[in-house]
Design an enzyme around this catalytic site. Structure first.
Site, PDB file in Angstrom:
ATOM      1  N   ASP A 155       2.330  -3.070   0.430  1.00 33.82           N
ATOM      2  CA  ASP A 155       2.444  -1.663   0.785  1.00 33.82           C
ATOM      3  C   ASP A 155       3.503  -1.396   1.857  1.00 33.82           C
ATOM      4  OD1 ASP A 155       0.895   1.124   0.572  1.00 33.82           O
ATOM      5  OD2 ASP A 155       1.364   0.750   2.682  1.00 33.82           O
ATOM      6  N   THR A 183       0.805   3.643  -0.569  1.00 32.59           N
ATOM      7  CA  THR A 183       1.336   3.382  -1.908  1.00 32.59           C
ATOM      8  C   THR A 183       0.338   2.582  -2.733  1.00 32.59           C
ATOM      9  OG1 THR A 183       2.549   1.353  -1.326  1.00 32.59           O
ATOM     10  CG2 THR A 183       3.684   3.447  -1.011  1.00 32.59           C
ATOM     11  N   ASP A 184      -0.393   1.680  -2.096  1.00 32.25           N
ATOM     12  CA  ASP A 184      -1.443   0.946  -2.796  1.00 32.25           C
ATOM     13  C   ASP A 184      -2.484   1.909  -3.365  1.00 32.25           C
ATOM     14  OD1 ASP A 184      -1.234  -1.894  -3.000  1.00 32.25           O
ATOM     15  OD2 ASP A 184      -1.415  -2.044  -0.834  1.00 32.25           O
ATOM     16  N   MET A 185      -3.003   2.759  -2.505  1.00 37.10           N
ATOM     17  CA  MET A 185      -4.119   3.611  -2.921  1.00 37.10           C
ATOM     18  C   MET A 185      -3.683   4.692  -3.904  1.00 37.10           C
ATOM     19  SD  MET A 185      -6.445   3.766   0.540  1.00 37.10           S
ATOM     20  CE  MET A 185      -5.121   4.183   1.670  1.00 37.10           C
ATOM     21  N   GLY A 188      -3.267   3.140  -7.288  1.00 38.13           N
ATOM     22  CA  GLY A 188      -4.577   3.027  -7.920  1.00 38.13           C
ATOM     23  C   GLY A 188      -5.034   4.341  -8.521  1.00 38.13           C
TER      24      GLY A 188
END
Length: 397
Positions: A155, A183-185, A188
């Protein structure tokens, strides 16, 4: 009353949109598991496929050394309510067991680097032949092609490469990344959107499909508001405001300002009206057409004035006048607000021995109901024996 997730085989509660769906979660860390978590919140049965030695790497990714029921609290926050099936995907017998699960699953999620699932015999072509109704979903760092495809998809690195980190911080200061793994979340969340769209299409056509997202494409999409301007103007990088920077393209007073006892956020507001309310006569000298070009001078005047009184004083003056303003709260202050209690934003989860951990809940309400589940994340491999028995008995997932 909140309803509990239907995670058991044979349970037919039918109270959540995804009841009866089986999701195999091969992913680890945040992006893929957060997608699978949301599907679980919506009623799907989610089985994590994990390595026998260590499992999902986030089991040992501790934030502030906080642990719960043998693993990190972070692991529970992102994997609550799931089941764990351990398998060595390089072992023929384990791979066969996984393929039997794939043949009966509705959704498969992975975040291996491009090409890894193909080498394991679980790539899109192989599983499509095995289960034509399967929705196959993958998240990568930088997409399947290009010179960055094999870079670490992490991230902070993506925030830095994409320009997100550069957007924050005042003009004379360093880049400031978001304090969350945004950016990860968001990747997802994007993957979850793709999965749900394909499930809707499957309901019409009967055929599965494939959804792919990357952290970099998510980071670019997150900046659509700014990039839409930048891509259509002949300009270098836009300048960050030197004072109270909060958006490179918005005029004064947009930003966060210190007060005598804290901080105050000001959103879009007419500068002349703000000058009247704050008693800053000089703000009347700036016509609306200069509120962006002269934003640093305007913000400096506002900053100096707000520093003289407490946050509550300014809110009592500005809010009744219709000015969009808010105090900047830390977590204890947020939790002390009645509005926080009204949202019922947290929930306890419990380990098999009854210990409790407080986590956030699913933010989606279905038919007006809050969705909660008190099941903690699974212990490594806790459900393999039971799941294999179901496969042998031919029980419906």
């Amino acid at each position: 009353m909140p309803t509990e997730a239907n995670n058991g085989i044979g349970e037919q509660a039918g109270k959540r949109p995804l009841d009866g769906l089986l999701v195999l979660d091969f992913s680890q860390f945040l992006a893929g598991p957060s997608c699978a978590l949301r599907l679980a919140d919506l009623g799907a049965r989610v089985v994590k496929i994990e390595r026998p030695q260590g499992g999902d790497s986030s089991r040992r990714l501790y934030l502030a050394d906080l642990a719960f029921d043998e693993d990190s609290a972070l692991f529970h926050a992102i994997n609550r309510g799931k089941q764990s099936f351990t398998a060595d995907l390089k072992d023929a017998a384990d791979l066969d067991a996984v393929r039997r699960l794939v043949a009966r699953a509705d959704v498969l999620i992975h975040n291996f680097r491009p090409g890894v699932m193909d080498r394991l015999g679980l790539g899109w072509g192989a599983v499509q032949a095995l289960n034509p109704r399967l929705v196959y979903a993958g998240v990568s760092g930088y997409g399947p092609d290009g010179p960055w495809r094999d870079r670490p998809g992490q991230d902070l690195l993506v925030q830095s490469l994409s320009g997100i980190a550069w957007l924050s911080g005042d003009g004379d200061g360093p880049p400031v990344p978001a304090g969350l793994s945004i950016t990860d979340m968001m990747a997802g969340a994007h993957l979850c959107q793709g999965i749900l769209a394909l499930l809707v299409r499957r309901g019409v056509t009967g055929a599965g499909g494939r959804a792919d997202v990357s952290l970099m494409e998510t980071a670019i999409d997150l900046q659509f508001e700014h990039l839409s301007v930048h891509l259509n103007r002949e300009e270098p990088m836009p300048a960050r405001s030197q004072v109270a920077n909060a958006n490179v393209y918005l005029a004064a007073p947009y930003g966060v300002y210190p007060t005598a006892d804290g901080w105050l956020a000001l959103a879009m507001a007419p500068v002349d009206r703000l000058g009247e309310l704050l008693g800053i006569d000089a703000l009347g000298d700036f016509p609306p057409g200069r509120w962006f070009a002269e934003r640093d001078a305007i913000k400096a005047l506002i900053r100096d004035r707000l520093a003289g009184e407490a946050t509550a004083h300014w809110l009592a003056l500005l809010e009744p006048a219709g000015i969009w303003a808010a105090p900047v709260l830390d977590w204890p202050a947020l939790r002390a607000e009645p509005a926080f209690d009204a949202l019922q934003a947290t929930q306890p989860v419990r380990s098999p021995d009854g210990a409790a951990l407080t986590l956030t809940r699913c933010p989606i309400r279905i038919d007006g109901e809050i969705l909660t589940s008190d099941r903690a994340a699974p212990r490594l491999g806790a459900d393999r024996t039971a799941i294999e028995r179901e496969l042998d008995e031919g029980a419906a997932p």
